[in-house]
Design a protein around this motif. Structure first.
Motif, mmCIF file in Angstrom:
data_model
loop_
_atom_site.group_PDB
_atom_site.id
_atom_site.type_symbol
_atom_site.label_atom_id
_atom_site.label_comp_id
_atom_site.label_asym_id
_atom_site.label_seq_id
_atom_site.Cartn_x
_atom_site.Cartn_y
_atom_site.Cartn_z
ATOM 1 N N LEU A 3 1.699 -1.718 -0.552
ATOM 2 C CA LEU A 3 -0.370 -0.403 0.230
ATOM 3 C C LEU A 3 0.406 1.201 0.217
ATOM 4 C CD1 LEU A 3 -2.917 1.792 0.492
ATOM 5 C CD2 LEU A 3 -2.433 1.047 3.196
ATOM 6 N N PHE A 4 2.027 1.045 0.739
ATOM 7 C CA PHE A 4 2.503 2.928 0.908
ATOM 8 C C PHE A 4 3.833 2.734 -0.226
ATOM 9 C CE2 PHE A 4 2.301 1.431 4.951
ATOM 10 C CZ PHE A 4 1.241 2.777 5.571
ATOM 11 N N TRP A 5 4.003 1.031 -1.254
ATOM 12 C CA TRP A 5 4.286 1.305 -2.133
ATOM 13 C C TRP A 5 3.714 2.318 -3.535
ATOM 14 C CZ3 TRP A 5 6.541 -4.085 -2.693
ATOM 15 C CH2 TRP A 5 8.059 -4.548 -2.029
ATOM 16 N N LYS A 6 2.327 1.758 -3.604
ATOM 17 C CA LYS A 6 1.150 2.366 -4.360
ATOM 18 C C LYS A 6 1.597 4.094 -3.549
ATOM 19 C CE LYS A 6 -1.241 -1.208 -5.961
ATOM 20 N NZ LYS A 6 -0.533 -1.136 -7.211
ATOM 21 N N ALA A 7 1.570 4.028 -2.695
ATOM 22 C CA ALA A 7 1.041 5.317 -2.939
ATOM 23 C C ALA A 7 2.532 6.472 -2.776
ATOM 24 C CB ALA A 7 0.732 5.645 -0.824
ATOM 25 N N ALA A 8 3.477 5.660 -2.877
ATOM 26 C CA ALA A 8 5.274 6.704 -3.403
ATOM 27 C C ALA A 8 4.769 6.617 -4.522
ATOM 28 C CB ALA A 8 6.156 5.840 -2.780
ATOM 29 N N GLY A 9 3.692 6.135 -5.650
ATOM 30 C CA GLY A 9 4.164 5.690 -6.829
ATOM 31 C C GLY A 9 5.003 5.121 -7.746
ATOM 32 N N GLY A 10 5.796 3.634 -6.829
ATOM 33 C CA GLY A 10 6.617 2.817 -7.316
ATOM 34 C C GLY A 10 5.692 1.379 -7.836
ATOM 35 N N LEU A 29 8.575 7.237 2.026
ATOM 36 C CA LEU A 29 7.909 7.516 1.843
ATOM 37 C C LEU A 29 6.784 7.614 1.412
ATOM 38 C CD1 LEU A 29 8.693 9.744 -0.986
ATOM 39 C CD2 LEU A 29 9.060 8.707 -2.675
ATOM 40 N N GLY A 30 5.995 6.227 1.154
ATOM 41 C CA GLY A 30 4.622 6.506 1.108
ATOM 42 C C GLY A 30 4.533 6.377 2.086
ATOM 43 N N GLY A 31 4.529 6.454 3.605
ATOM 44 C CA GLY A 31 3.931 6.288 4.679
ATOM 45 C C GLY A 31 3.771 8.291 4.689
ATOM 46 N N ILE A 32 5.205 8.717 4.577
ATOM 47 C CA ILE A 32 4.611 10.619 4.505
ATOM 48 C C ILE A 32 3.659 10.665 3.419
ATOM 49 C CG2 ILE A 32 5.830 12.422 3.635
ATOM 50 C CD1 ILE A 32 8.334 11.133 4.368
ATOM 51 N N VAL A 33 3.890 10.701 2.530
ATOM 52 C CA VAL A 33 2.274 10.520 1.579
ATOM 53 C C VAL A 33 1.303 10.407 2.297
ATOM 54 C CG1 VAL A 33 0.988 10.092 -0.999
ATOM 55 C CG2 VAL A 33 3.557 10.196 -0.453
ATOM 56 N N VAL A 34 1.221 9.239 2.661
ATOM 57 C CA VAL A 34 -0.189 8.933 3.621
ATOM 58 C C VAL A 34 -0.394 9.971 4.909
ATOM 59 C CG1 VAL A 34 -1.234 6.616 4.178
ATOM 60 C CG2 VAL A 34 -0.458 6.137 2.630
ATOM 61 N N ALA A 35 0.481 10.001 5.682
ATOM 62 C CA ALA A 35 0.401 10.671 6.423
ATOM 63 C C ALA A 35 0.152 11.928 6.856
ATOM 64 C CB ALA A 35 1.421 11.073 7.402
#
Length: 50
Positions: A3-10, A29-35
């Motif tokens: 999920l975090f990989w997808k949020a980061a665009g990977g 990076l995905g965690g930062i985007v989700v937060a």
């Protein structure tokens, strides 16, 4: 983690074959985007409430 990989665009297929450090980099990076999205949703909800 995906999920975090997808949020980061990977791409999860590529990242599953990548090194551990690259996986963690995209996870963070995905965690930062989700937060950021959660905080924006909370502040927007409070703005509409008031």
């Amino acid at each position: 983690m995906k999920l975090f990989w997808k949020a980061a665009g990977g791409d999860s297929f590529i990242l599953s074959q990548a090194t551990y450090s690259d996986q963690i980099k995209y996870f963070c990076l995905g965690g930062i985007v989700v937060a950021t999205a959660i905080m924006a949703g909370l502040s927007g909800g409070y703005a509409f409430y008031t």
